[in-house]
Design a protein around this motif. Structure first.
Motif, PDB file in Angstrom:
ATOM      1  N   VAL A  46       0.926  -1.239   0.246  1.00 29.88           N
ATOM      2  CA  VAL A  46      -0.379   0.137   0.333  1.00 29.88           C
ATOM      3  C   VAL A  46       0.588   1.101   0.046  1.00 29.88           C
ATOM      4  O   VAL A  46       0.435   2.044  -0.560  1.00 29.88           O
ATOM      5  N   ILE A  47       2.013   1.202   0.741  1.00 26.04           N
ATOM      6  CA  ILE A  47       2.829   2.282   0.715  1.00 26.04           C
ATOM      7  C   ILE A  47       3.363   2.060  -0.824  1.00 26.04           C
ATOM      8  O   ILE A  47       3.851   3.648  -1.228  1.00 26.04           O
ATOM      9  N   LEU A  48       4.611   1.528  -0.711  1.00 28.64           N
ATOM     10  CA  LEU A  48       5.974   1.401  -1.766  1.00 28.64           C
ATOM     11  C   LEU A  48       5.742   1.787  -2.739  1.00 28.64           C
ATOM     12  O   LEU A  48       5.678   2.121  -4.523  1.00 28.64           O
ATOM     13  N   LEU A  49       4.336   0.734  -3.934  1.00 24.60           N
ATOM     14  CA  LEU A  49       3.653   1.162  -4.892  1.00 24.60           C
ATOM     15  C   LEU A  49       3.630   2.286  -5.604  1.00 24.60           C
ATOM     16  O   LEU A  49       3.597   2.363  -6.444  1.00 24.60           O
ATOM     17  N   PRO A  50       2.404   2.555  -4.287  1.00 21.73           N
ATOM     18  CA  PRO A  50       1.428   4.080  -4.934  1.00 21.73           C
ATOM     19  C   PRO A  50       2.749   5.371  -5.101  1.00 21.73           C
ATOM     20  O   PRO A  50       2.433   6.049  -5.764  1.00 21.73           O
ATOM     21  N   LEU A  51       3.636   5.085  -3.362  1.00 19.45           N
ATOM     22  CA  LEU A  51       4.674   6.090  -4.068  1.00 19.45           C
ATOM     23  C   LEU A  51       5.893   5.930  -4.780  1.00 19.45           C
ATOM     24  O   LEU A  51       6.454   6.824  -5.370  1.00 19.45           O
ATOM     25  N   THR A  52       6.090   4.648  -5.440  1.00 20.52           N
ATOM     26  CA  THR A  52       6.829   4.053  -6.856  1.00 20.52           C
ATOM     27  C   THR A  52       5.981   5.205  -8.055  1.00 20.52           C
ATOM     28  O   THR A  52       6.248   5.767  -8.984  1.00 20.52           O
ATOM     29  N   VAL A  53       5.061   5.231  -7.615  1.00 21.28           N
ATOM     30  CA  VAL A  53       3.884   5.914  -9.335  1.00 21.28           C
ATOM     31  C   VAL A  53       4.217   7.317  -9.134  1.00 21.28           C
ATOM     32  O   VAL A  53       4.365   7.855 -10.308  1.00 21.28           O
ATOM     33  N   VAL A  54       3.979   7.890  -7.642  1.00 20.45           N
ATOM     34  CA  VAL A  54       4.253   9.450  -8.096  1.00 20.45           C
ATOM     35  C   VAL A  54       5.967   9.939  -8.081  1.00 20.45           C
ATOM     36  O   VAL A  54       5.625  10.530  -8.250  1.00 20.45           O
ATOM     37  N   LEU A  55       6.607   9.120  -7.178  1.00 19.00           N
ATOM     38  CA  LEU A  55       7.913   9.404  -8.220  1.00 19.00           C
ATOM     39  C   LEU A  55       8.367   9.001  -9.119  1.00 19.00           C
ATOM     40  O   LEU A  55       8.810  10.328  -9.779  1.00 19.00           O
ATOM     41  N   ILE A  56       7.658   8.185  -9.873  1.00 21.12           N
ATOM     42  CA  ILE A  56       7.929   8.091 -11.303  1.00 21.12           C
ATOM     43  C   ILE A  56       7.218   9.906 -12.435  1.00 21.12           C
ATOM     44  O   ILE A  56       7.778  10.130 -13.537  1.00 21.12           O
ATOM     45  N   VAL A  57       6.027  10.287 -11.636  1.00 20.75           N
ATOM     46  CA  VAL A  57       5.510  10.551 -12.412  1.00 20.75           C
ATOM     47  C   VAL A  57       6.305  12.558 -12.225  1.00 20.75           C
ATOM     48  O   VAL A  57       6.313  13.075 -12.726  1.00 20.75           O
ATOM     49  N   ARG A  58       6.002  12.147 -10.577  1.00 20.77           N
ATOM     50  CA  ARG A  58       7.492  14.366  -9.776  1.00 20.77           C
ATOM     51  C   ARG A  58       8.129  14.006 -10.720  1.00 20.77           C
ATOM     52  O   ARG A  58       8.785  14.584 -11.716  1.00 20.77           O
ATOM     53  N   LEU A  59       9.563  12.827 -11.048  1.00 18.48           N
ATOM     54  CA  LEU A  59      10.737  13.390 -11.047  1.00 18.48           C
ATOM     55  C   LEU A  59      10.999  13.561 -12.461  1.00 18.48           C
ATOM     56  O   LEU A  59      11.764  13.946 -13.440  1.00 18.48           O
ATOM     57  N   GLY A  60      10.569  12.310 -12.974  1.00 19.98           N
ATOM     58  CA  GLY A  60       9.794  12.161 -14.304  1.00 19.98           C
ATOM     59  C   GLY A  60       9.819  12.898 -15.019  1.00 19.98           C
ATOM     60  O   GLY A  60       9.203  12.559 -16.831  1.00 19.98           O
ATOM     61  N   SER A  61       8.909  14.129 -14.977  1.00 22.90           N
ATOM     62  CA  SER A  61       8.389  14.832 -16.193  1.00 22.90           C
ATOM     63  C   SER A  61       8.752  16.176 -15.935  1.00 22.90           C
ATOM     64  O   SER A  61       9.906  16.794 -15.263  1.00 22.90           O
ATOM     65  N   THR A  62       8.827  16.937 -17.640  1.00 21.71           N
ATOM     66  CA  THR A  62       9.146  18.317 -17.433  1.00 21.71           C
ATOM     67  C   THR A  62       8.345  18.946 -18.650  1.00 21.71           C
ATOM     68  O   THR A  62       7.548  19.052 -18.786  1.00 21.71           O
ATOM     69  N   LYS A  63       8.530  20.578 -17.849  1.00 21.90           N
ATOM     70  CA  LYS A  63       7.170  21.436 -18.475  1.00 21.90           C
ATOM     71  C   LYS A  63       7.758  22.027 -19.653  1.00 21.90           C
ATOM     72  O   LYS A  63       9.135  23.050 -19.579  1.00 21.90           O
ATOM     73  N   VAL A  64       7.668  22.494 -20.933  1.00 19.54           N
ATOM     74  CA  VAL A  64       8.401  22.695 -22.246  1.00 19.54           C
ATOM     75  C   VAL A  64       7.050  23.798 -22.492  1.00 19.54           C
ATOM     76  O   VAL A  64       6.609  23.142 -23.045  1.00 19.54           O
ATOM     77  N   GLU A  65       7.513  25.408 -22.125  1.00 19.06           N
ATOM     78  CA  GLU A  65       6.454  26.236 -23.063  1.00 19.06           C
ATOM     79  C   GLU A  65       6.751  27.713 -23.410  1.00 19.06           C
ATOM     80  O   GLU A  65       8.281  27.541 -23.467  1.00 19.06           O
ATOM     81  N   VAL A  66       6.427  28.156 -24.766  1.00 19.75           N
ATOM     82  CA  VAL A  66       6.469  29.727 -24.619  1.00 19.75           C
ATOM     83  C   VAL A  66       5.236  29.769 -24.789  1.00 19.75           C
ATOM     84  O   VAL A  66       3.883  30.276 -24.689  1.00 19.75           O
ATOM     85  N   SER A  67       5.139  31.117 -23.851  1.00 24.51           N
ATOM     86  CA  SER A  67       4.734  31.510 -22.440  1.00 24.51           C
ATOM     87  C   SER A  67       5.030  33.346 -22.436  1.00 24.51           C
ATOM     88  O   SER A  67       5.834  33.413 -22.027  1.00 24.51           O
ATOM     89  N   GLY A  68       3.919  33.804 -22.414  1.00 19.17           N
ATOM     90  CA  GLY A  68       3.727  35.582 -21.954  1.00 19.17           C
ATOM     91  C   GLY A  68       5.362  35.913 -22.460  1.00 19.17           C
ATOM     92  O   GLY A  68       5.866  36.798 -21.075  1.00 19.17           O
ATOM     93  N   GLY A  69       5.675  35.647 -23.186  1.00 17.37           N
ATOM     94  CA  GLY A  69       7.333  36.420 -24.326  1.00 17.37           C
ATOM     95  C   GLY A  69       8.879  35.030 -23.277  1.00 17.37           C
ATOM     96  O   GLY A  69       9.401  36.142 -23.314  1.00 17.37           O
ATOM     97  N   GLU A  70       8.423  34.668 -23.115  1.00 18.10           N
ATOM     98  CA  GLU A  70       9.405  33.235 -22.715  1.00 18.10           C
ATOM     99  C   GLU A  70       9.708  32.251 -23.043  1.00 18.10           C
ATOM    100  O   GLU A  70       8.640  31.863 -23.376  1.00 18.10           O
ATOM    101  N   LEU A  71      10.520  31.425 -22.869  1.00 13.59           N
ATOM    102  CA  LEU A  71      10.433  29.778 -23.159  1.00 13.59           C
ATOM    103  C   LEU A  71      10.744  29.661 -21.819  1.00 13.59           C
ATOM    104  O   LEU A  71      12.102  29.917 -21.487  1.00 13.59           O
ATOM    105  N   ARG A  72      10.435  28.732 -21.884  1.00  6.73           N
ATOM    106  CA  ARG A  72      10.242  27.802 -20.204  1.00  6.73           C
ATOM    107  C   ARG A  72      10.352  26.281 -20.491  1.00  6.73           C
ATOM    108  O   ARG A  72       9.873  25.958 -21.403  1.00  6.73           O
ATOM    109  N   ALA A  73      12.041  26.035 -20.105  1.00  9.63           N
ATOM    110  CA  ALA A  73      12.437  24.567 -19.682  1.00  9.63           C
ATOM    111  C   ALA A  73      12.510  23.867 -18.942  1.00  9.63           C
ATOM    112  O   ALA A  73      13.487  24.962 -18.809  1.00  9.63           O
ATOM    113  N   GLY A  74      11.916  23.198 -18.050  1.00  7.47           N
ATOM    114  CA  GLY A  74      12.053  22.858 -16.741  1.00  7.47           C
ATOM    115  C   GLY A  74      12.239  23.755 -15.957  1.00  7.47           C
ATOM    116  O   GLY A  74      11.429  24.081 -15.363  1.00  7.47           O
TER     117      GLY A  74
END
Length: 148
Positions: A46-74
C-alpha cells in the motif's frame, strides 16, 4: 492581463520505463511482507507501489512552454528577444548533438525517451550559455512558437 501561451508540452515518462521500478517496489514490498505477519504484511504494498508511481510521475516529467514572451524549459526561462537561431535536430543526429558536439556550457533539458531535439541559440552577451537543447515531441511547433 493574461500571458498568451503559444506552445505547451509536458514530457512524461514513457510506458516502457514504468515496469522496472514497479517490479522493484513490488519485490521490496514482498521482502518486507515475508518478515511481518498479520496486518503489517500488506502495508508495504500500500505504501511502496503508490509511492513509486508518484516518484515516476513527479521526477520523470518536465514542462516545455512558450508563454508570455518567454521560453520555459524545466526550471529555467529566458525572454524570446534574447534567443537567436532555432534549429531542429534530426533524430539521426541526436547522438552526436548530445555527445561530442555538445558544448559543456549549454543548457540541456533532455529526456532519453523523447527522440526529437531543438537547439536554440542564446544571443545575450552577458549569458555564458551558448544555446539550449530541448527534447520535444513536437519540434516544428516549438520552433514556430519561438520564432513568432
Amino acid at each position: 492581463m493574461t500571458a498568451t501561451t503559444t506552445f505547451r508540452e509536458r514530457l512524461y515518462v514513457t510506458w516502457w520505463i514504468w515496469p522496472l521500478p514497479l517490479l522493484a517496489a513490488a519485490l521490496l514490498a514482498a521482502e518486507v511482507h515475508m518478515g511481518f505477519p498479520g496486518v503489517r504484511s500488506w502495508l508495504p504494498y500500500v505504501i511502496l507501489l503508490p509511492l513509486t508511481v508518484v516518484l515516476i510521475v513527479r521526477l520523470g516529467s518536465t514542462k516545455v512552454e512558450v508563454s508570455g514572451g518567454e521560453l520555459r524549459a524545466g526550471d529555467a526561462h529566458i525572454p524570446l528577444e534574447l534567443l537567436g537561431e532555432v534549429e531542429i535536430i534530426p533524430v539521426e543526429d541526436r547522438r552526436r548533438t548530445m555527445g561530442r558536439d555538445l558544448d559543456p556550457a549549454a543548457y540541456v533539458v533532455h529526456r532519453g525517451w523523447v527522440k526529437p531535439l531543438v537547439r536554440v541559440r542564446v544571443d545575450d552577451p552577458q549569458d555564458p550559455t551558448p544555446y539550449w537543447v530541448i527534447s520535444t515531441r513536437r519540434p516544428e511547433e516549438l520552433a514556430a512558437a519561438i520564432k513568432s
